[in-house]
Design an enzyme around this catalytic site. Structure first.
Site, PDB file in Angstrom:
ATOM      1  N   CYS A  83      32.900  42.736  39.148  1.00 23.46           N
ATOM      2  CA  CYS A  83      32.830  41.380  39.058  1.00 23.46           C
ATOM      3  C   CYS A  83      32.719  40.734  37.492  1.00 23.46           C
ATOM      4  O   CYS A  83      32.829  39.498  37.178  1.00 23.46           O
ATOM      5  CB  CYS A  83      32.079  40.672  40.110  1.00 23.46           C
ATOM      6  SG  CYS A  83      32.489  41.161  41.686  1.00 23.46           S
ATOM      7  N   SER A 202      33.595  34.287  49.897  1.00 25.55           N
ATOM      8  CA  SER A 202      34.498  34.357  48.879  1.00 25.55           C
ATOM      9  C   SER A 202      35.910  34.889  49.542  1.00 25.55           C
ATOM     10  O   SER A 202      35.662  35.945  49.928  1.00 25.55           O
ATOM     11  CB  SER A 202      34.153  34.532  47.547  1.00 25.55           C
ATOM     12  OG  SER A 202      33.816  35.868  47.385  1.00 25.55           O
ATOM     13  N   ILE A 204      39.664  36.878  49.278  1.00 30.75           N
ATOM     14  CA  ILE A 204      40.427  37.513  48.558  1.00 30.75           C
ATOM     15  C   ILE A 204      41.499  36.804  47.648  1.00 30.75           C
ATOM     16  O   ILE A 204      42.076  35.994  48.182  1.00 30.75           O
ATOM     17  CB  ILE A 204      41.030  38.915  49.400  1.00 30.75           C
ATOM     18  CG1 ILE A 204      40.292  39.496  50.191  1.00 30.75           C
ATOM     19  CG2 ILE A 204      42.212  39.559  48.525  1.00 30.75           C
ATOM     20  CD1 ILE A 204      39.400  40.205  49.200  1.00 30.75           C
ATOM     21  N   HIS A 328      38.122  34.072  44.164  1.00 34.22           N
ATOM     22  CA  HIS A 328      37.422  35.103  43.343  1.00 34.22           C
ATOM     23  C   HIS A 328      38.510  36.393  43.097  1.00 34.22           C
ATOM     24  O   HIS A 328      38.095  37.594  43.700  1.00 34.22           O
ATOM     25  CB  HIS A 328      36.316  35.647  44.003  1.00 34.22           C
ATOM     26  CG  HIS A 328      35.385  36.464  43.343  1.00 34.22           C
ATOM     27  ND1 HIS A 328      35.482  36.813  42.073  1.00 34.22           N
ATOM     28  CD2 HIS A 328      34.550  37.530  44.131  1.00 34.22           C
ATOM     29  CE1 HIS A 328      34.569  37.837  41.632  1.00 34.22           C
ATOM     30  NE2 HIS A 328      33.841  38.279  43.021  1.00 34.22           N
TER      31      HIS A 328
END
Length: 384
Positions: A83, A202, A204, A328
């Protein structure tokens, strides 16, 4: 090391969301890049190098994007750091420009997830949790339970993070979700990993973001002045080994990530006016802000409940809407945070503008490694 000032002179994004297969990673990346180049008064021919952060895009995604931008032949660096991929790309670009290796560079973060990911995301397969089938949501659910136990926090206080961030996203045209939600809706949402529900997680996402950064020589080449936010520095740390005695919420990696930022930039935590935080789950925003030392330990839930981390509060967190509502697309997140810092520090954030903001911090945490407290943390500091 002698460093020359580095400025963010152009920022661009495509709206995060879920796109059909015809909307490829390359298409999104090129669109975001062209928007950033336009802001910077630049053309592809003005760019010395391209840095691209992606997790799922492949080892030569940057070269594919460069070819479509008309930049083939230029130096291209592809970065994958979970991330933190996009944030690491920003960091490497800052290093290159601040040392004079390049004068003007383009940073892109891009990800197409909906074609490849469905359901919950596992931790690294070497982790005991992943080996037993636990998804990342389960790790954060354990964090939430422990936090509630240790600090007498309530489920509603954790849910308040989602309410706040969705309220902010109403004013962000690039956010995947642009609507407010009630506390009741968060609490009543479908359970994912007790106590966290769907709206604590969060989504996809697909998306791309881009940033043009330049030093003094680069500004002269582009014909722009120095009145652009300055990248003071970017810290990067990895997790340390532990013997299992640390609390799940100790966040020593966040503390060290913060210290890296303070040491590089010379600022104090009290100088930070707002934060773009890696809120992959509601509880993550709370414990990571505390780990950085920006909120007293055990007070993050109450700060969210009392509005202290909302717009107009003591320390606004995620004015963009954060990962929870901006979305995200993992490789794009760190660059999107840098774009938000740029727009906020220019005073161009519209209804989500943090009044009087002069210093912003962006934090990304990426990945897991068995036996450590995380794979990587980046901390980016920008100043008007």
């Amino acid at each position: 090391m002698t460093r020359t000032p580095v400025h963010a002179v152009g920022a661009g994004m495509v709206r995060f969301g879920k796109y059909p297969k015809s909307v490829t990673l390359e298409k999104m990346a090129v669109s975001a890049a062209r928007a950033a180049l336009s802001e910077a008064n630049a053309t592809p021919q003005n760019i010395d190098a391209l840095y691209l952060g992606t997790v799922l895009g492949g080892s030569v995604a940057g070269q594919r994007v460069a070819a479509q931008l008309g930049m083939s032949g230029q130096p291209v660096t592809n970065l994958e750091n979970a991330c933190s991929s996009g944030a690491t790309a920003v960091r490497d670009a800052w290093v290159a420009v601040s040392t004079g290796l390049h004068d003007v560079v383009l940073v892109i973060g891009a990800e197409k997830m909906t074609d490849r990911i469905s359901g919950g995301i596992l931790a690294d397969l070497s982790d005991l949790d992943a080996a037993t089938g636990l998804i990342m949501a389960a790790n954060h659910a354990m964090s939430a339970r422990r936090y509630m136990h240790d600090h007498d926090a309530t489920r509603a206080q954790i849910a308040a993070v989602a309410v706040k961030n969705h309220a902010h996203s109403v004013h962000n045209p690039f956010a995947q979700y642009q609507h407010a939600i009630s506390l009741a809706r968060v609490l009543e949402a479908r359970l994912i990993a007790d106590p966290l529900g769907l709206l604590d997680c969060s989504p996809i996402s697909d998306g791309a973001a881009a940033l043009v950064v330049a030093n003094t020589a680069g500004l002269a080449r582009l014909g722009v002045d120095r009145n652009h936010p300055r990248i003071l520095g970017c810290g990067l740390v990895s997790g340390t080994l532990h013997d299992g005695t640390r609390s799940i919420n100790e966040e020593d990696i966040s503390r060290r990530g913060g210290e890296a930022a303070w040491n590089i930039t010379g600022i104090d935590p009290s100088d930070v006016d707002f934060v773009e935080m890696h809120d992959c789950f509601t509880i993550a925003e709370i414990v990571r802000m505390e780990g950085l030392g920006l909120i007293p330990r055990g007070e993050g839930g109450r700060w969210a409940e009392q509005g202290l981390t909302g717009l107009g509060g003591k320390l606004p967190v995620n004015p963009s809407g954060g990962l929870l509502s901006r979305g995200h697309p993992v490789g794009a997140t760190g660059v999107a945070q840098a774009c938000e810092l740029t727009w906020q520090l220019r005073g161009q954030a519209g209804g989500r503008q943090v009044a009087g903001a002069t210093t912003g911090l962006a934090y990304c945490k990426g990945g897991t490694v068995a036996g450590t407290d995380g794979a990587s943390v980046t901390t980016l500091v920008m100043q008007a």
